[in-house]
Design an enzyme around this catalytic site. Structure first.
Site, short mmCIF file in Angstrom:
data_model
loop_
_atom_site.label_atom_id
_atom_site.label_comp_id
_atom_site.label_asym_id
_atom_site.label_seq_id
_atom_site.Cartn_x
_atom_site.Cartn_y
_atom_site.Cartn_z
N ASP A 1 -6.61 1.84 -37.98
CA ASP A 1 -6.73 0.78 -37.07
C ASP A 1 -8.24 0.74 -36.45
OD1 ASP A 1 -3.70 1.29 -34.90
OD2 ASP A 1 -4.24 -0.11 -36.92
N LYS B 1 -6.15 -4.25 -35.90
CA LYS B 1 -5.96 -5.60 -35.02
C LYS B 1 -6.68 -5.75 -34.02
CE LYS B 1 -1.56 -3.72 -35.83
NZ LYS B 1 -0.54 -2.93 -35.09
N MET C 1 -3.84 -1.40 -22.20
CA MET C 1 -4.00 -2.99 -22.58
C MET C 1 -3.56 -3.59 -21.32
SD MET C 1 -1.33 -2.67 -25.98
CE MET C 1 -0.14 -1.55 -25.12
N1 SAH Z 1 -1.56 4.97 -29.04
C1 SAH Z 1 -2.85 4.69 -28.26
C2 SAH Z 1 -2.83 3.45 -27.39
C3 SAH Z 1 -2.59 2.29 -28.29
S1 SAH Z 1 -2.61 0.72 -27.20
C4 SAH Z 1 -3.05 5.95 -27.40
O1 SAH Z 1 -2.54 6.73 -27.25
O2 SAH Z 1 -4.21 5.96 -26.77
C5 SAH Z 1 -4.31 0.33 -26.99
C6 SAH Z 1 -4.91 0.52 -25.72
O3 SAH Z 1 -5.24 1.88 -25.69
C7 SAH Z 1 -6.12 -0.20 -25.46
O4 SAH Z 1 -6.07 -1.49 -25.02
C8 SAH Z 1 -6.69 0.64 -24.32
O5 SAH Z 1 -5.99 0.27 -23.02
C9 SAH Z 1 -6.46 1.96 -24.75
N2 SAH Z 1 -7.52 2.66 -25.28
C10 SAH Z 1 -7.58 3.22 -26.58
N3 SAH Z 1 -8.75 3.86 -26.83
C11 SAH Z 1 -9.66 3.41 -25.81
C12 SAH Z 1 -10.85 4.03 -25.59
N4 SAH Z 1 -11.44 4.63 -26.47
N5 SAH Z 1 -11.49 3.45 -24.34
C13 SAH Z 1 -10.75 2.91 -23.56
N6 SAH Z 1 -9.51 2.36 -23.89
C14 SAH Z 1 -8.64 2.83 -24.92
#
Ligand code: SAH
Length: 344
Positions: free
Chosen positions: A123, A144, A255
């Site tokens: 991803d 995505k 998100m």
């Molecule tokens: N499984 C992931 C979340 C997936 S949903 C987890 O546990 O982190 C995707 C969301 O994760 C993004 O829209 C944002 O809100 C957050 N996110 C993931 N990586 C990020 C990063 N490096 N900086 C800021 N937000 C992040």
């Protein structure tokens, strides 16, 4: 101890059965070596021409006795012998949490799984820029962008399952933790339904690590003894606003940029203080990391220029971070800003 040796153009002889040696062969080839194969113990026929004097022998432990005399002779002749693990069983899927995007927050389990993968479906939120260094398997971008799905979820699941059924060791690398808004549960279910063995390696979720990158602890003694992680993918219901506001703990939203106005207004209607501190942490651990801090009543306009990926934090812990905002976090922001300027 781990040593890096430049193997480009060097003759490397990889011993061991084809199945057990396949990953070692790929790794040495990816490192630029001229790879020679010997898949049966000495005495039986080899696989083709062998080098006079290899630079290195990579001895894959394929469980067969009979390799030792050859290896002994090589050692005696001063040719280094590197012990290599055999490739794992074929035809399975490992869901790997890639953390928030920095190599530092990949687990040892994730690094090992990537190293041993025949194919990696990754991803955009996973630490994909490092992948070529971490895996010599095929790298397939199924990333995505919010709003437009590049490859539909059902197709991703089919790709994974088909590769595993074809005998490949499949890694599905996801951002953060696979089971936090990552559709990991669906991917496990798809594997189980297809009879493909599957396991999950947890990752460091952005819900905790991205606030931390901005110096914000999601809990803090005497300030907040709970945190709730919410998806802002779709607006919350009025009942959910009321529950969240009533909890009195930290609210972490993933998100959540698109629905921030509805969330802020909903929490206000549910009775949350207008001056409750709110932070938006964009691009945690990446170039251009930025933290915007305001109050519940003002965050909508303060964050109008913010974009995904971002984590929102609502609660008194944001104030704690402001009070103690350590130099390390502030200077990390600066470092990342400098890196992004250099990249631009
Ligand atoms: N499984 C992931 C979340 C997936 S949903 C987890 O546990 O982190 C995707 C969301 O994760 C993004 O829209 C944002 O809100 C957050 N996110 C993931 N990586 C990020 C990063 N490096 N900086 C800021 N937000 C992040």
């Amino acid at each position: 101890m781990e040593l890096s040796i430049d193997l480009s153009g060097r003759d490397v002889l990889v011993t061991g059965s084809d199945l057990a040696a396949r990953q070692a062969v790929r790794r040495y080839a990816a490192a630029g070596a001229n790879v020679f194969r010997l898949s049966v113990p000495e005495g039986a026929a080899g696989d083709g021409p062998l080098p006079e004097r290899p630079f290195l022998i990579a001895a894959v432990d394929d469980g067969q006795p009979g390799w030792e005399p050859l290896l002994e002779r090589a050692r005696a002749a001063g040719i280094p012998v590197a012990a290599e693990p055999a490739a794992g069983p074929t035809g399975h899927v490992t869901l790997v949490g890639g953390g928030p995007g920095t190599l530092d927050l990949l687990t040892v389990g994730a690094v090992t799984a990537l190293r041993d993968a025949d194919v990696v479906f990754y991803d955009r939120l996973a630490p994909y820029q490092e992948l070529e260094r971490l895996s010599s398997g095929r790298l397939v971008d199924v990333g995505k962008q919010p709003g437009h799905h590049k490859i539909p979820q059902a197709d991703i699941e089919k790709l994974m399952v088909d590769a595993a059924l074809a005998g490949e060791n499949v890694v599905r690398l996801k951002g953060g933790d696979p089971f936090v808004f990552g559709r990991g549960g669906e991917e496990v279910a798809a594997c189980v339904a297809a009879g493909v063995p599957v396991n999950v390696i947890s990752g460091v979720t952005s819900a905790i690590s991205v606030p931390a990158a901005a110096g914000i602890p999601v809990t803090h003694r005497n300030v907040s003894h709970m945190f709730t992680v919410v998806s802002g993918h779709a607006p919350l219901t009025e009942e959910e606003h009321t529950h969240l506001a009533g909890l009195g703990g930290t609210i972490v939203v993933l998100m959540g940029i698109g629905t921030l106005p509805q969330l802020a207004a909903g929490l206000r209607r549910a009775g949350m203080r207008a001056d409750m501190p709110v932070a938006v942490v964009e691009r945690g651990y990446r170039p251009g990391q930025r933290t915007t801090i305001a109050e519940l009543a003002t965050i909508e306009s303060a964050a109008s220029g913010c974009s995904n990926p971002a984590v929102l934090v609502i609660g008194e812990v944001v104030g704690v971070a402001m009070a103690s905002r350590n130099h390390a976090a502030a200077s990390a922001d600066l470092d990342r800003l400098a890196a992004s300027l250099l990249e631009a």
